[in-house]
Design a protein around this motif. Structure first.
Motif, PDB file in Angstrom:
ATOM      1  N   LYS A   1      18.880  40.636  59.669  1.00  0.00           N
ATOM      2  CA  LYS A   1      17.442  40.751  59.475  1.00  0.00           C
ATOM      3  C   LYS A   1      17.051  40.164  58.126  1.00  0.00           C
ATOM      4  N   PHE A   2      15.820  39.687  58.032  1.00  0.00           N
ATOM      5  CA  PHE A   2      15.302  39.108  56.796  1.00  0.00           C
ATOM      6  C   PHE A   2      14.074  39.887  56.347  1.00  0.00           C
ATOM      7  N   TRP A   3      14.018  40.153  55.043  1.00  0.00           N
ATOM      8  CA  TRP A   3      12.957  40.970  54.469  1.00  0.00           C
ATOM      9  C   TRP A   3      12.289  40.225  53.321  1.00  0.00           C
ATOM     10  N   ASP A   4      10.978  40.337  53.254  1.00  0.00           N
ATOM     11  CA  ASP A   4      10.208  39.702  52.182  1.00  0.00           C
ATOM     12  C   ASP A   4      10.315  40.558  50.913  1.00  0.00           C
ATOM     13  N   ILE A   5      10.949  40.022  49.861  1.00  0.00           N
ATOM     14  CA  ILE A   5      11.098  40.756  48.610  1.00  0.00           C
ATOM     15  C   ILE A   5      10.345  40.060  47.473  1.00  0.00           C
ATOM     16  N   SER A   6       9.399  39.200  47.820  1.00  0.00           N
ATOM     17  CA  SER A   6       8.682  38.425  46.810  1.00  0.00           C
ATOM     18  C   SER A   6       7.907  39.313  45.837  1.00  0.00           C
ATOM     19  N   ALA A   7       7.528  40.517  46.282  1.00  0.00           N
ATOM     20  CA  ALA A   7       6.735  41.398  45.418  1.00  0.00           C
ATOM     21  C   ALA A   7       7.583  42.125  44.383  1.00  0.00           C
ATOM     22  N   LEU A   8       8.892  42.188  44.578  1.00  0.00           N
ATOM     23  CA  LEU A   8       9.728  42.977  43.674  1.00  0.00           C
ATOM     24  C   LEU A   8       9.735  42.418  42.253  1.00  0.00           C
ATOM     25  N   GLY A   9       9.672  41.106  42.133  1.00  0.00           N
ATOM     26  CA  GLY A   9       9.731  40.497  40.809  1.00  0.00           C
ATOM     27  C   GLY A   9       8.547  40.851  39.932  1.00  0.00           C
TER      28      GLY A   9
END
Length: 314
Positions: A253-261
């Motif tokens: 599965k792929f998860w959007d982690i762009s907000a973590l930064g």
């Protein structure tokens, strides 16, 4: 900094092809340990999958993980605590050691390719000097198996996950004993991958992928989940926008982690109530309201994520 992480649940388990771990290097080759009768290492080209080098009977025990160090060197760890560093130019191992008593679960190397760290099932962190081809020291044993190891805080801190659900922190100049520990409300920390200099994503037996900030120690929320299935491995895609996960459900599965930064973690810690669901940090994370399959699951299943939270203990 490079890392390799192996899940303790995989120890002694292989696929139909006999391969237990595979990784890519910047040089465009894959040192790929394959377990089986010969316990060999196959080095393949990424573009064509062509076999370039084979090391037969590389270890006396089944190989458990592999880590590229630079364009010529890579390290392998086995089920009995054995470590070898290989030089592709020489076609042989240039460092051999067996300082740890249980399987090597994970490895990491500093940005200079000088210091190699090994996490082991005996609860110790091993330190090896690759440049000088020597063993340096072992940490004190921690509670449970050490399952993962990553470098944080610009290389000044080392974080190790454990089978007891605790993250142990070490100072770079103080590997003998842990400087801090952070107990998560999770069954285990089976795999861990750095996202930023302070944030890691961790996978657990409960199938939940948590984002965790280190110093100050906080569980930020849930990135995603494989409901009821232990997380096997995590990897960050080039660019750092997506996190890939695989679990016992045989799915990637792929998860959007762009907000973590962009998350800012306050030093002030609010006291949380027990049983409060984890904050959803991606559109498909449990609790986000955007999971297409949410209404098809049994009512009890989402509790795997909703019932887990950090105790925020430093």
């Amino acid at each position: 900094m490079s890392t390799c992480t192996r899940t303790p649940a995989r120890k002694g388990r292989t696929g139909s092809s006999g391969r237990r771990d595979i990784t890519s290097s910047r040089a465009g080759t894959w040192p790929s340990p394959r377990t089986g009768r010969d316990k060999s290492i196959h080095v393949l080209t990424v573009e064509e999958g062509r076999l370039e080098t084979r090391f037969p009977k590389a270890h006396g025990s089944a190989l458990n993980c592999v880590l590229p160090i630079d364009t010529h060197l890579f390290a392998t760890g086995d089920d009995d605590g054995g470590l070898k560093v290989w030089d592709l130019r020489k076609g042989d191992a240039v460092l051999e050691a067996r300082q740890q008593e249980e399987y090597i679960s994970a490895m990491a190397v500093d940005g200079n390719g000088k210091i190699l760290l090994t996490a082991s099932g005996d609860g110790t962190l091993g330190v090896f000097n690759v440049k000088r081809r020597r063993f340096d020291l072992l940490s004190e044993p921690q509670n449970g198996d050490l399952t993962s190891v990553v470098l944080l805080k610009r290389g000044k801190k080392v974080a190790c996950g454990s089978s007891e659900g605790t993250i142990y922190l070490f100072n770079w100049d103080g590997f003998g004993a842990a400087s801090d520990r952070f107990a998560l409300r999770a069954e285990s920390v089976d795999c861990m991958v750095p996202i930023t200099d302070s944030i890691v994503c961790v996978g657990s037996l409960d199938g939940v992928i948590r984002a965790v900030n280190v110093l100050p120690n906080r569980v930020l929320g849930c990135v995603g989940q494989h409901v009821g299935e232990p997380i096997e491995q995590l990897a960050v895609a080039p660019g750092g926008q997506l996190l890939a996960s695989c679990a016992h459900d045989q799915k990637v599965k792929f998860w959007d982690i762009s907000a973590l930064g962009g998350l800012v973690v306050d030093d002030y810690r609010k006291k949380k109530k027990k049983g409060v669901p984890l904050r959803a940090l991606s559109g498909k994370a449990a609790g986000s309201g955007a999971d297409f399959f949410a209404d098809l699951r049994d009512e009890a299943e989402p509790e795997a994520a909703a019932g887990s939270d950090s105790d925020d203990s430093d």
